[in-house]
Write an enzyme that holds these catalytic residues in place. Structure first.
Site, PDB file in Angstrom:
ATOM      1  N   SER A  12      20.221 -69.349  -7.727  1.00 18.63           N
ATOM      2  CA  SER A  12      18.914 -68.513  -8.436  1.00 18.63           C
ATOM      3  C   SER A  12      18.800 -66.979  -7.575  1.00 18.63           C
ATOM      4  O   SER A  12      19.779 -66.474  -7.425  1.00 18.63           O
ATOM      5  CB  SER A  12      17.728 -69.265  -8.547  1.00 18.63           C
ATOM      6  OG  SER A  12      16.839 -68.819  -9.414  1.00 18.63           O
ATOM      7  N   ASP A  54      22.344 -71.879 -19.150  1.00 20.96           N
ATOM      8  CA  ASP A  54      21.289 -71.512 -18.232  1.00 20.96           C
ATOM      9  C   ASP A  54      20.964 -69.841 -18.466  1.00 20.96           C
ATOM     10  O   ASP A  54      21.639 -69.021 -18.304  1.00 20.96           O
ATOM     11  CB  ASP A  54      21.618 -71.480 -16.742  1.00 20.96           C
ATOM     12  CG  ASP A  54      20.618 -71.128 -15.844  1.00 20.96           C
ATOM     13  OD1 ASP A  54      19.725 -70.725 -16.100  1.00 20.96           O
ATOM     14  OD2 ASP A  54      21.024 -71.322 -14.532  1.00 20.96           O
ATOM     15  N   HIS A  99      18.842 -75.090 -15.316  1.00 16.39           N
ATOM     16  CA  HIS A  99      19.029 -74.018 -14.253  1.00 16.39           C
ATOM     17  C   HIS A  99      18.872 -74.777 -12.739  1.00 16.39           C
ATOM     18  O   HIS A  99      19.081 -74.231 -11.721  1.00 16.39           O
ATOM     19  CB  HIS A  99      17.728 -73.101 -14.242  1.00 16.39           C
ATOM     20  CG  HIS A  99      17.644 -72.063 -13.023  1.00 16.39           C
ATOM     21  ND1 HIS A  99      18.885 -70.930 -12.763  1.00 16.39           N
ATOM     22  CD2 HIS A  99      16.786 -71.742 -12.039  1.00 16.39           C
ATOM     23  CE1 HIS A  99      18.642 -70.486 -11.903  1.00 16.39           C
ATOM     24  NE2 HIS A  99      17.571 -70.762 -11.511  1.00 16.39           N
TER      25      HIS A  99
END
Length: 459
Positions: free
Chosen positions: A307, A363, A430
């Site tokens: 991320s 995602d 995610h």
């Protein structure tokens, strides 16, 4: 009649515990058995299949894989290799697995050794999450929970073959209004623990890897100011290396048309406080120290993150390759957002930084920020030209500084390919453990998921 079954090759003995890699093999079965040996062959084949099924169940229930509730990969992926054959394969080809040939021929189908390396680096990212203090009521909030000497052990991974040499902190450059002083302290936490630097220090692991590896691992977004930085999605100019600047000026390109990166990510990487160095300064100092310590040895730098950590990993690799041009630098990122514009991608390619992005097509984070018009953007001194796209729209997006580019090579996975992911909401798609599960299960675009891959899923 041809009978296709799955069986491990070779079958493990009862004295060792290894990661099974089921492979399809073809056995020719006569329509009419003529001897008792043929009957025994059929029986042995059935026994082998049953043994495989038992071992697959054992694979994620036995305590060799500590808990299916954690993100911990199987020990055969994170502990020291005891297989001389596997060590030879990786040791002799380590540059190939680090992206020297841009992972050509290794991604589809996914090479087993590369799968193991991706999961191993994913485990380093997991340790960055586990060592972060999430409790806002704790006086240690946003700091590292564990000392360097025991970080891996306290995170449940004592046999990585690496030692942590530096805790890393990221600082937000956002100027807070005065009223924030009345808010809880965790709201205004400006500098926080974001990851660590580790170096391989075990002789057997160095032999298996073929070099001494330096790892920089980053977690994803956790603090309020990090979330605010994520939303600063306009592009800003990167500091340009002198050699690159001279090359641009030689071609008549002005300095301000150099590479650009997302403002918030760059702020977290370069901002500092009187009591805290910037993340950029910490990385440069620590990598420089390690290079001096192990001067003369084959070394590599692998930067990994999830991320926000994936974005910081890309910026770190760009900066490290600029500062240490002879050091092989590779990025293994999970679920990362876009980081820079087409010129940023061009500079990464020119300097030889290798980037492997692990992307889940479900995602949404991997689809932001900004716009990517075309993978064949042409970069020159006048701007970014996109074939087949209305010029007036392109001009408006350029003026808003929202033209981004994907970097490196992509390993594209999909949550829908897994029969074990029942809940496919935005958050689940995610999560890091979802990515590890998908990497573990992916075979190829023609065979997207192997049925035995259930690890990394919470129950």
């Amino acid at each position: 009649m041809r009978l296709t079954i799955k069986t491990p090759h070779p079958l493990p003995s009862t004295q060792t515990y290894t990661l099974l890699k089921p492979r399809c093999i073809t056995v020719t079965q006569p329509s009419k058995p003529t001897t008792t040996n043929n009957v025994h062959l059929s029986s042995d084949t059935r026994q082998a299949a049953l043994h495989l099924e038992k071992m697959i169940n054992f694979e994620y229930h036995n305590n060799i894989f500590p808990s299916v509730q954690s993100l911990s990969p199987p020990s055969s992926l994170i502990s020291l290799s005891s297989s001389g054959q596997k060590a030879e394969k990786l040791g002799k080809r380590w540059k190939e697995y680090q992206g020297m040939n841009n992972w050509d021929g290794l991604l589809d189908p996914l090479d087993d050794n590369l799968r193991g390396e991706i999961l191993r680096y994913g485990h380093f990212v997991e340790a960055a999450y586990k060592s972060f203090e999430f409790d806002p009521s704790s006086p240690n909030y946003a700091n590292c929970r564990f000392p360097k000497s025991t970080l891996f052990e306290r995170c449940g991974s004592p046999n990585t073959g690496y030692k942590v040499t530096k805790h890393l902190r990221a600082t937000s450059g956002i100027r807070l209004p005065s009223w924030v002083d009345k808010a809880p302290s965790w709201v205004a936490t400006q500098s926080s623990y974001v990851g660590y630097v580790a170096v391989c220090d075990n002789k057997e692991e160095i032999k298996r890897l073929g070099r001494r590896d330096i790892v920089v691992a980053y977690r994803g977004t956790t603090t309020c100011l990090e979330w605010l930085e994520n939303f600063r999605a306009t592009l800003t100019n990167l500091p340009m290396p002198c050699s690159t600047k001279r090359a641009f000026e030689k071609n008549g390109v002005k300095d301000e048309s150099g590479a650009m990166a997302e403002s918030g990510f760059l702020s977290l990487y370069t901002s500092s406080l009187p009591a805290n160095l910037s993340l950029q300064e910490m990385i440069r100092q620590e990598v420089s120290r390690i290079l001096r310590t192990y001067k003369g040895e084959p070394l590599s730098l692998t930067v990994t993150g999830h991320s926000l950590g994936a974005a910081l990993a890309t910026l770190t690799a760009y900066d490290a390759k600029t500062a240490f041009p002879r050091l092989p630098v590779t990025v293994i990122s999970f679920g990362g957002p876009r980081v820079g514009d087409p010129r940023f991608r061009l500079q990464l390619e020119r300097q030889g930084t290798k980037v492997l992005r692990i992307v889940n097509s479900d995602d949404v984070i991997t689809k932001v920020p900004g716009f990517v018009f075309d993978d064949d953007d042409v970069v020159d001194g006048r701007g970014v030209h996109v074939a087949g796209f209305p010029s007036w729209i392109q001009k408006r997006v350029e003026e808003a500084q929202w033209v981004y580019a994907e970097v490196g090579r992509e390993l594209r996975l999909c949550s829908r390919d897994s029969p074990y992911l029942g809940n496919r909401n935005v958050a689940t798609c995610h999560e890091l453990n979802t990515y590890l599960h998908l990497v573990d299960g992916f075979v190829s675009s023609a065979c997207p998921f192997r049925a035995s891959a259930k690890r990394f899923l919470r129950r």
